[in-house]
Design a protein around this motif. Sequence first.
Motif, PDB file in Angstrom:
ATOM      1  N   VAL A   1     -22.425 -14.243 -44.880  1.00  0.00           N
ATOM      2  CA  VAL A   1     -22.876 -13.579 -43.653  1.00  0.00           C
ATOM      3  C   VAL A   1     -22.540 -14.509 -42.498  1.00  0.00           C
ATOM      4  O   VAL A   1     -23.042 -15.632 -42.432  1.00  0.00           O
ATOM      5  CB  VAL A   1     -24.394 -13.301 -43.678  1.00  0.00           C
ATOM      6  N   PHE A   2     -21.688 -14.037 -41.597  1.00  0.00           N
ATOM      7  CA  PHE A   2     -21.207 -14.868 -40.496  1.00  0.00           C
ATOM      8  C   PHE A   2     -21.920 -14.503 -39.193  1.00  0.00           C
ATOM      9  O   PHE A   2     -22.361 -13.372 -39.005  1.00  0.00           O
ATOM     10  CB  PHE A   2     -19.697 -14.690 -40.314  1.00  0.00           C
TER      11      PHE A   2
ATOM     12  N   LYS B   1     -17.541   3.015 -53.866  1.00  0.00           N
ATOM     13  CA  LYS B   1     -18.056   3.830 -52.756  1.00  0.00           C
ATOM     14  C   LYS B   1     -19.532   4.130 -52.946  1.00  0.00           C
ATOM     15  O   LYS B   1     -20.334   4.047 -51.997  1.00  0.00           O
ATOM     16  CB  LYS B   1     -17.247   5.126 -52.664  1.00  0.00           C
ATOM     17  N   GLU B   2     -19.928   4.454 -54.176  1.00  0.00           N
ATOM     18  CA  GLU B   2     -21.337   4.763 -54.450  1.00  0.00           C
ATOM     19  C   GLU B   2     -22.221   3.545 -54.223  1.00  0.00           C
ATOM     20  O   GLU B   2     -23.289   3.643 -53.612  1.00  0.00           O
ATOM     21  CB  GLU B   2     -21.483   5.259 -55.892  1.00  0.00           C
ATOM     22  N   ARG B   3     -21.771   2.390 -54.717  1.00  0.00           N
ATOM     23  CA  ARG B   3     -22.567   1.173 -54.558  1.00  0.00           C
ATOM     24  C   ARG B   3     -22.637   0.739 -53.097  1.00  0.00           C
ATOM     25  O   ARG B   3     -23.681   0.286 -52.616  1.00  0.00           O
ATOM     26  CB  ARG B   3     -21.997   0.057 -55.436  1.00  0.00           C
ATOM     27  N   ALA B   4     -21.533   0.894 -52.378  1.00  0.00           N
ATOM     28  CA  ALA B   4     -21.513   0.532 -50.956  1.00  0.00           C
ATOM     29  C   ALA B   4     -22.432   1.442 -50.155  1.00  0.00           C
ATOM     30  O   ALA B   4     -23.172   0.974 -49.274  1.00  0.00           O
ATOM     31  CB  ALA B   4     -20.088   0.608 -50.421  1.00  0.00           C
TER      32      ALA B   4
ATOM     33  N   GLN C   1     -24.457  -6.691 -37.982  1.00  0.00           N
ATOM     34  CA  GLN C   1     -24.970  -7.742 -38.855  1.00  0.00           C
ATOM     35  C   GLN C   1     -25.556  -7.147 -40.130  1.00  0.00           C
ATOM     36  O   GLN C   1     -25.416  -7.725 -41.215  1.00  0.00           O
ATOM     37  CB  GLN C   1     -26.020  -8.574 -38.116  1.00  0.00           C
ATOM     38  N   ARG C   2     -26.173  -5.984 -40.032  1.00  0.00           N
ATOM     39  CA  ARG C   2     -26.690  -5.330 -41.235  1.00  0.00           C
ATOM     40  C   ARG C   2     -25.553  -4.887 -42.155  1.00  0.00           C
ATOM     41  O   ARG C   2     -25.675  -4.965 -43.383  1.00  0.00           O
ATOM     42  CB  ARG C   2     -27.585  -4.151 -40.867  1.00  0.00           C
TER      43      ARG C   2
ATOM     44  N   ALA D   1     -25.015  -6.150 -45.942  1.00  0.00           N
ATOM     45  CA  ALA D   1     -24.741  -5.224 -47.047  1.00  0.00           C
ATOM     46  C   ALA D   1     -23.484  -5.649 -47.799  1.00  0.00           C
ATOM     47  O   ALA D   1     -23.440  -5.631 -49.036  1.00  0.00           O
ATOM     48  CB  ALA D   1     -24.591  -3.804 -46.506  1.00  0.00           C
ATOM     49  N   ARG D   2     -22.462  -6.045 -47.047  1.00  0.00           N
ATOM     50  CA  ARG D   2     -21.212  -6.504 -47.673  1.00  0.00           C
ATOM     51  C   ARG D   2     -21.445  -7.766 -48.507  1.00  0.00           C
ATOM     52  O   ARG D   2     -20.878  -7.932 -49.585  1.00  0.00           O
ATOM     53  CB  ARG D   2     -20.171  -6.783 -46.582  1.00  0.00           C
TER      54      ARG D   2
END
Length: 225
Positions: A87-88, A118-121, A147-148, A152-153
């Motif tokens: 997370v940057f 796609k489902e997990r993202a 940032q959210r 998540a990423r």
Amino acid sequence: MIEVRNLWKEYNGRDRVTALKGINLKINSGEFVVILGPSGSGKTTLLNCLSGVDRPTKGTVIIDGTDLYALSEEERTGFRAKNMGFVFQFFNLVPVLTALENVELPLLILGVNRREAKERAFDMLRRVGLAHKWNRFPEELSGGEKQRVAIARALVHNPKVVWADEPTGALDSETGGMIIDLLMEMKKNSTLVIVTHDERIAEKADRVIKIRDGQIVQDIYETAL
């Protein structure tokens, strides 16, 4: 989970700058660790060397039993993709991809099929409250929303370690508080190491490491908080 031995980092420009000076450190699995220090103290350099972003001048970094800098560049990149989330401060989202596509990226890199990715993202965007903006591009999102998406990423592939560099630094106090709550969610499944100036994050941490002039000057366990 993380062991650091005699870590040094020097930059050789017009003048030699020693950013890290013999850092020794152990971080246990599941710990929520905050690294505090003034600007120029070496805390971001330390984070970059711990995570494999920037090779130290000398020293050893072991992550979950793997000597990070004994790996080839390709092996290290693969290890980071599988085991780490990032997370940057300024999000580092890909501008031509939607929020959903940005969150999918770590999964696709690991070879997850597109449908499952796609489902997990989408599920991860739902967890951070942004499922309704899955098809928005970064320029269409506020700072807190970006940032959210970045969080998540960082979490979508269930990494063993999450690194965060000033995750609330570009945000207003209300949005920053929301991000702190999300960071607290991270520690359920990952070891969390955060570089910050934000004392609110430090108050939530299990442990606070203070760094000055490239050296650890204080290491405090805050579990009582």
